[in-house]
Design an enzyme around this catalytic site. Structure first.
Site, PDB file in Angstrom:
ATOM      1  N   ASP A 107      41.928  -1.683  28.817  1.00 25.12           N
ATOM      2  CA  ASP A 107      41.406  -1.028  27.622  1.00 25.12           C
ATOM      3  C   ASP A 107      42.465  -1.030  26.519  1.00 25.12           C
ATOM      4  OD1 ASP A 107      39.156  -0.454  29.091  1.00 25.12           O
ATOM      5  OD2 ASP A 107      39.799   1.593  29.566  1.00 25.12           O
TER       6      ASP A 107
HETATM    7  N1  URA Z   1      40.329   1.204  34.338  1.00 26.00           N
HETATM    8  C1  URA Z   1      40.153   1.748  33.107  1.00 26.00           C
HETATM    9  O1  URA Z   1      39.467   2.739  32.958  1.00 26.00           O
HETATM   10  N2  URA Z   1      40.765   1.152  32.064  1.00 26.00           N
HETATM   11  C2  URA Z   1      41.543   0.069  32.178  1.00 26.00           C
HETATM   12  O2  URA Z   1      42.086  -0.408  31.180  1.00 26.00           O
HETATM   13  C3  URA Z   1      41.727  -0.484  33.456  1.00 26.00           C
HETATM   14  C4  URA Z   1      41.097   0.105  34.520  1.00 26.00           C
END
Ligand code: URA
Length: 239
Positions: free
Chosen positions: A105
């Site tokens: 993310d």
């Molecule tokens: N899980 C999440 O919620 N975000 C990420 O970036 C990776 C795994």
């Protein structure tokens, strides 16, 4: 790999095919120390020694980069609004058109691999391979006793309608832990903690398979993976 001399040289970003043709006429290109004026000649990138302006041209098809992704950039090759992880790398590497393998993310930090090797990408992300991914997680609320069992049993994620594979929590403090998961669903870690009534305040990927984020890489830094590291990531029992 067997390919045209001008393709090999231009693929390495040294010049356009036209420039290379002109320079070949001037005698600036050699193959195994003999001047070669025919840029359509087929050469072998593993056996032939190609020099352009006296410099050896090392042909490489694939690149493998490890980045400690900072928060605020997105795991994509391009975006009209936001800075991407590709914007953080040098033009030399951009030339090979690497793409992030798996997504983090925008606000997630940590281990991100970039490569232009499609097979490697497939091997690391294929759901069949079950590669474990470990995250360091900070939480809004305290970790409760039931999390360990609930995560071990699996959590139902909608709309995918899947039960997550047994995930392992190792608690570090009352509000921080390491979590290992075996899928890579959108926002998976955040959604898993939401399901147990908590919320993630900080997330960092620290491990994929047996490969750990190198300690010396500061946030936003990257480097090429070594052959040994590529081997660890490709290890049979990993993928
Ligand atoms: N899980 C999440 O919620 N975000 C990420 O970036 C990776 C795994």
């Amino acid at each position: 790999m067997r390919l045209r001399l001008d393709k090999l040289i231009s693929n390495m970003g040294v010049g356009s095919r036209n420039e290379i043709k002109k320079d070949a006429k001037k005698g600036l290109i050699t193959v195994n120390d003999e001047v070669e004026k025919n840029t359509a000649r087929i050469v072998d990138s593993e056996k032939d020694v190609i020099k352009y302006n006296g410099e050896i041209i090392e042909y490489r098809e694939f690149i493998y980069i490890i980045m400690n992704k900072p928060s605020g950039v997105i795991s994509a090759t391009e975006d009209s609004q936001h800075e991407t992880v590709i914007d953080l790398i040098d033009d030399y590497y951009k030339f090979f058109k690497p793409a992030p393998i798996g997504r983090l993310d925008k606000d997630t930090e940590g281990l991100l691999i970039l490569s232009n090797d499609g097979q490697f990408n497939h091997e690391l992300t294929s759901p069949k391979k079950n590669i474990p991914k470990t995250y360091y997680v900070e939480l809004e609320e305290e970790i409760e006793e039931n999390y360990f069992k609930v995560f071990e049993k699996g959590i139902k994620l909608l709309p995918e309608d899947i039960i997550t594979k047994p995930a392992k929590i190792v608690d570090l403090t009352e509000k921080s832990c390491e979590l290992t998961i075996y899928e890579g669903k959108f926002h998976q870690v955040k959604r898993m903690f939401e399901k147990v009534g908590n919320s993630v305040t900080y997330l960092k990927r620290i491990k994929m398979g047996d490969f750990e984020l190198p300690k010396e890489l500061e946030l936003g830094e990257y480097r090429e993976l070594t052959e040994e590291e590529i081997r660890i990531l490709k290890a049979e029992d990993n993928i």
